[in-house]
Design a protein around this motif. Structure first.
Motif, PDB file in Angstrom:
ATOM      1  N   ARG A   1       2.367   1.715  -3.458  1.00 19.59           N
ATOM      2  CA  ARG A   1       1.372   2.218  -4.401  1.00 19.59           C
ATOM      3  C   ARG A   1       1.113   3.706  -4.167  1.00 19.59           C
ATOM      4  O   ARG A   1       0.919   4.467  -5.121  1.00 19.59           O
ATOM      5  N   SER A   2       1.131   4.100  -2.913  1.00 18.89           N
ATOM      6  CA  SER A   2       0.950   5.518  -2.584  1.00 18.89           C
ATOM      7  C   SER A   2       2.101   6.354  -3.139  1.00 18.89           C
ATOM      8  O   SER A   2       1.887   7.445  -3.683  1.00 18.89           O
ATOM      9  N   HIS A   3       3.326   5.824  -3.021  1.00 15.66           N
ATOM     10  CA  HIS A   3       4.478   6.552  -3.564  1.00 15.66           C
ATOM     11  C   HIS A   3       4.385   6.648  -5.089  1.00 15.66           C
ATOM     12  O   HIS A   3       4.747   7.682  -5.674  1.00 15.66           O
ATOM     13  N   LEU A   4       3.875   5.589  -5.730  1.00 21.01           N
ATOM     14  CA  LEU A   4       3.700   5.620  -7.179  1.00 21.01           C
ATOM     15  C   LEU A   4       2.686   6.688  -7.569  1.00 21.01           C
ATOM     16  O   LEU A   4       2.907   7.455  -8.517  1.00 21.01           O
ATOM     17  N   THR A   5       1.570   6.763  -6.831  1.00 21.38           N
ATOM     18  CA  THR A   5       0.544   7.769  -7.119  1.00 21.38           C
ATOM     19  C   THR A   5       1.103   9.178  -6.970  1.00 21.38           C
ATOM     20  O   THR A   5       0.881  10.054  -7.820  1.00 21.38           O
ATOM     21  N   ARG A   6       1.841   9.408  -5.876  1.00 17.88           N
ATOM     22  CA  ARG A   6       2.417  10.735  -5.651  1.00 17.88           C
ATOM     23  C   ARG A   6       3.497  11.064  -6.691  1.00 17.88           C
ATOM     24  O   ARG A   6       3.636  12.207  -7.122  1.00 17.88           O
TER      25      ARG A   6
ATOM     26  N   SER B   1       1.173   5.284 -19.430  1.00 19.52           N
ATOM     27  CA  SER B   1       0.347   4.598 -18.431  1.00 19.52           C
ATOM     28  C   SER B   1       0.731   3.142 -18.214  1.00 19.52           C
ATOM     29  O   SER B   1       0.604   2.619 -17.109  1.00 19.52           O
TER      30      SER B   1
ATOM     31  N   ARG C   1       3.573   9.960  -9.824  1.00 17.63           N
ATOM     32  CA  ARG C   1       2.899  10.294 -11.083  1.00 17.63           C
ATOM     33  C   ARG C   1       2.339  11.714 -11.027  1.00 17.63           C
ATOM     34  O   ARG C   1       2.394  12.462 -12.022  1.00 17.63           O
ATOM     35  N   ALA C   2       1.807  12.103  -9.887  1.00 22.27           N
ATOM     36  CA  ALA C   2       1.292  13.470  -9.732  1.00 22.27           C
ATOM     37  C   ALA C   2       2.428  14.485  -9.858  1.00 22.27           C
ATOM     38  O   ALA C   2       2.270  15.550 -10.476  1.00 22.27           O
TER      39      ALA C   2
ATOM     40  N   ASP D   1       3.902  10.723 -19.238  1.00 23.62           N
ATOM     41  CA  ASP D   1       3.687   9.601 -18.316  1.00 23.62           C
ATOM     42  C   ASP D   1       2.998   8.484 -19.090  1.00 23.62           C
ATOM     43  O   ASP D   1       1.805   8.573 -19.396  1.00 23.62           O
TER      44      ASP D   1
ATOM     45  N   THR E   1       0.833  -1.206   0.000  1.00 29.57           N
ATOM     46  CA  THR E   1       0.000   0.000   0.000  1.00 29.57           C
ATOM     47  C   THR E   1       0.866   1.253   0.000  1.00 29.57           C
ATOM     48  O   THR E   1       0.587   2.229  -0.711  1.00 29.57           O
TER      49      THR E   1
ATOM     50  N   ASP F   1      -0.251  -1.077 -13.093  1.00 31.93           N
ATOM     51  CA  ASP F   1      -0.550  -1.175 -11.664  1.00 31.93           C
ATOM     52  C   ASP F   1       0.535  -1.954 -10.928  1.00 31.93           C
ATOM     53  O   ASP F   1       0.925  -3.046 -11.352  1.00 31.93           O
TER      54      ASP F   1
END
Length: 692
Positions: free
Chosen positions: A26-31, A76, A33-34, A74, A23, A154
């Motif tokens: 995945r959070s680091h990946l989301t941040r 996907s 990408r942002a 980016d 988790t 993912d």
């Protein structure tokens, strides 16, 4: 090492109360990408209206910004990062001070947050190097190396190696194996997540030296060459931006197959070409016999051409008379002859010498002027050099040479060829390369690919070829000595990465040794590296193909597959083409791409059989999709391509399709080693005896 399917594995550098590791990742990946989107938006919002002095600067800056925006895309389905390093100490810190360790995520490009702190480190950065080279024996101050597994875009799994923990035994990375064996649809992809230590050493070798990589099927030599370009552009961007980089491949299909690798790594400025593209001074519409092509490709032709070019120079027999105002200045014939001989002795390019000659004559006139009491300057010398009598003398003594016309005369005029090939080519060789029906003009001539290389050689004898900063030459074993010279001219002041496999040389003029090839390239001091660990071809397939090595390249070390999966391999005796089609249909039930490889002469028959069975197929160079995953490949175009599954039709026909048995067996070796997961060999005729 923790299992890739175990998301509950402990993260030793995180607090016990924190969310589970998967988790958090995945959070680091989301941040990340942002943050990448924010970086791209910052570039898109740049206002350059007040920072450019003129429209030219504005255009240049706008183009640079556009390229930067593209590089920050980016993708996907392309993982933003694929690994993580947890250092015991801060890199570069004094360990005696007990500096706290740092954590770095390793990815395809650099990403930073709003404060400029890195969220993803470029794989080419020095701090990323231990991801590829650290081991239990030499942990390189790394406490933990984490690999990530993805499904699409993912993040779905991770795997840890505690490199500094002596209690944990070294094991094979399951995620690494899965990434190597992942089904391939579409063009070639990068190997940035799976680069091995021996490959990384080549990738990070310096710009100043030339590297030659001998690598059997599946050793990753092409990917290593492309990643070396990406690394060099990272480490020497300004220099290579000025001098340029070029990737040379064997054919357009191959270049199309690899063209997405560098853009996926953020590098958009690298050009691609074939050798034929480099020497496209004339339209090629003819062919040579194998014997003629071998002679035309022989390095001895360079001296024949040099003699033919220099034969246009004739010694002056008349003086030059220059009239300026009321004065006449006379340069005697013996002075002119001395000037001409001095230029010939310097052995500079024909065109450069021709440009220097009027200035030398003008200088002789200026010396006379000074002796008579005048004080001429550079403008007077330039005016004398442009004098009509000087121009006439230069034209008579050192006439212009048209490269294509010279080669046309050499191949059409037996006496002209004999005069300049004496002592170099024997009479039979001269007869072999002479045209049976001489062409009337350059445009009407049916030039062969080898002829175009000869014209390129003459072009360089007349005027220096532009040199690039770095050139990658793939499938180099198939080049003739004259083709090596053509490529070498493009990197005389730069370096090269030469990639190939002597066992896959499928031309009658294929190189016999890398030392010989590198000498023709002009890079005799190149470092030769050999890759013998096979990551792509399954064990059973490469073992079967290696039966040919004693017959095609007895001195080479066979490739040893490092994959745990032996792969799918069958040899099937058949009675009709329908059984070949059935084998294709069977393999298409699996995930990934399938290639049907056959002798060129068999392609129409198989195409008809596939159409009759309602199976869609593509040609080499066409991009596979999830709907159409079968490619029908002539054996002559199979080199460098790869498919998850391969059906190889009639091995003996592949051998028989070449001008000699050794070349045919080498072509068969190439065809046998295109599969990543499985190979089916079908045959109605007996198999070549060399396959046992």
């Amino acid at each position: 090492m923790s299992s890739p399917s175990a998301p509950s594995a402990p993260d030793p550098l995180s607090a016990p109360s924190a969310p589970d590791p998967l988790t958090r990742e995945r959070s680091h990946l989301t941040r990340s990408r942002a943050a990448l989107r924010a970086m791209r938006e910052d570039v898109e919002n740049l206002d350059i209206s007040d920072v450019t002095a003129n429209w030219v600067n504005a255009e240049v800056l706008a183009r640079q910004i556009e390229e930067r925006i593209k590089a920050l895309a980016d993708l996907s389905h392309t993982p933003l990062f694929f690994g993580r390093l947890d250092y015991l100490h801060a890199p570069g810190a004094d360990r005696a001070e007990g500096a706290d360790g740092e954590r770095f995520y390793i990815g395809r490009r650099h990403v930073h947050d709003a404060d400029g702190d890195p969220m993803v480190i470029d794989w080419r950065a020095p701090v990323s190097q231990p991801f590829y080279r650290a081991s239990k024996k030499d942990p390189m101050d790394v406490a933990l190396r984490r690999r990530f597994g993805y499904t699409g875009g993912d993040l779905t799994a991770y795997e840890d190696e505690h490199l500094s923990d002596p209690a944990e035994a070294a094991t094979t990375s399951k995620l690494l194996q899965q990434e190597i064996e992942r089904p391939r649809v579409g063009p070639m992809r990068d190997i940035v997540a799976t680069i091995q230590p021996e490959q990384d050493e080549i990738v990070r070798s310096g710009l100043s030296g030339t590297v030659c990589v001998q690598g059997g099927p599946g050793t990753g030599k092409t990917a290593v060459g492309l990643h070396r370009v990406a690394y060099l552009l990272y480490a020497h961007r300004e220099r290579l931006a000025r001098t340029g980089t070029l990737v040379i491949g064997p054919n357009a299909s191959f270049l199309h197959y690899i063209e997405q690798v560098l853009p996926a790594l953020g590098e958009l400025a690298v050009k691609q070409a074939t050798v034929d593209d480099l020497v496209a001074h004339v339209e090629v519409s003819g062919t040579d016999t194998a014997a003629a092509a071998v002679i035309k490709g022989d390095a001895r032709m360079a001296e024949v051409l040099r003699r033919a070019v220099r034969s246009h120079v004739t010694m002056p027999t008349e003086p030059v008379m220059v009239v300026r105002g009321s004065r006449r200045w006379r340069v005697p014939a013996y002075d002119l002859e001395e000037i001409v001989r001095e230029l010939l002795q310097r052995d500079i390019r024909y065109g450069a010498a021709r440009e220097a000659l009027p200035q030398r004559i003008a200088h002789a006139v200026l010396v006379q002027m000074e002796r008579s009491g005048e004080a001429p300057d550079d403008r007077v010398q330039d005016a004398v050099a442009r004098n009509s009598s000087v121009k006439a003398a230069v034209k008579a003594v050192w006439p212009p040479v048209d490269p294509a016309k010279l080669v046309l005369r050499l191949l059409a005029d037996a006496d002209f060829l004999a005069a300049h090939a004496a002592g170099i080519l024997d009479e039979e060789e001269q007869k072999e390369i002479l045209w049976a029906k001489p062409a009337r003009s350059v445009k009407s001539a049916k030039w062969s690919p080898a002829d175009a290389v000869l014209i390129d050689e003459v072009t360089d004898l007349v005027q220096r070829t532009h040199s690039l900063g770095h050139v990658v030459l793939d499938e180099a074993q198939d080049l003739s000595p004259m083709q090596y010279r053509a490529v070498g001219r493009r990197c005389t002041t730069g370096s090269a990465t030469v990639l190939g496999d002597l066992a896959q040389g499928t031309t009658p003029w294929a190189t016999r040794s890398w030392q010989e090839a590198l000498a023709h390239l002009g890079k005799s001091d190149a470092m030769v590296e050999e890759l013998t660990a096979g990551f792509r071809v399954p064990t059973d397939v490469i073992t079967y193909a290696s039966r040919l090595l004693p017959h095609i390249a007895p001195g080479l070390t066979p490739v040893a597959s490092v994959r745990e999966n032996p792969g799918f391999f069958q040899v099937r005796a058949i009675s009709a083409s329908g059984e070949v089609v059935a084998a294709c249909a069977e393999l298409l039930r699996n995930e990934g791409s399938t290639g049907l490889i056959a002798a060129d002469a068999r392609i129409p028959v198989l195409a008809e059989a596939l159409t009759a069975a309602g199976i869609g197929y593509l040609g080499p160079g066409e991009e596979t999709t999830h709907e159409t995953r079968l490619t029908l490949v002539p054996a002559s175009l199979a080199k460098g391509l790869e498919y998850d599954y391969v059906v190889l039709d009639e091995p003996q026909a592949v051998v028989d399709g070449e001008p000699d048995e050794r070349t045919g067996l080498r072509r068969l070796y190439v065809a046998l080693t295109r599969a990543v997961s499985g190979l089916v060999v079908t045959h109605a005729a007996p198999l070549p005896p060399q396959l046992g």
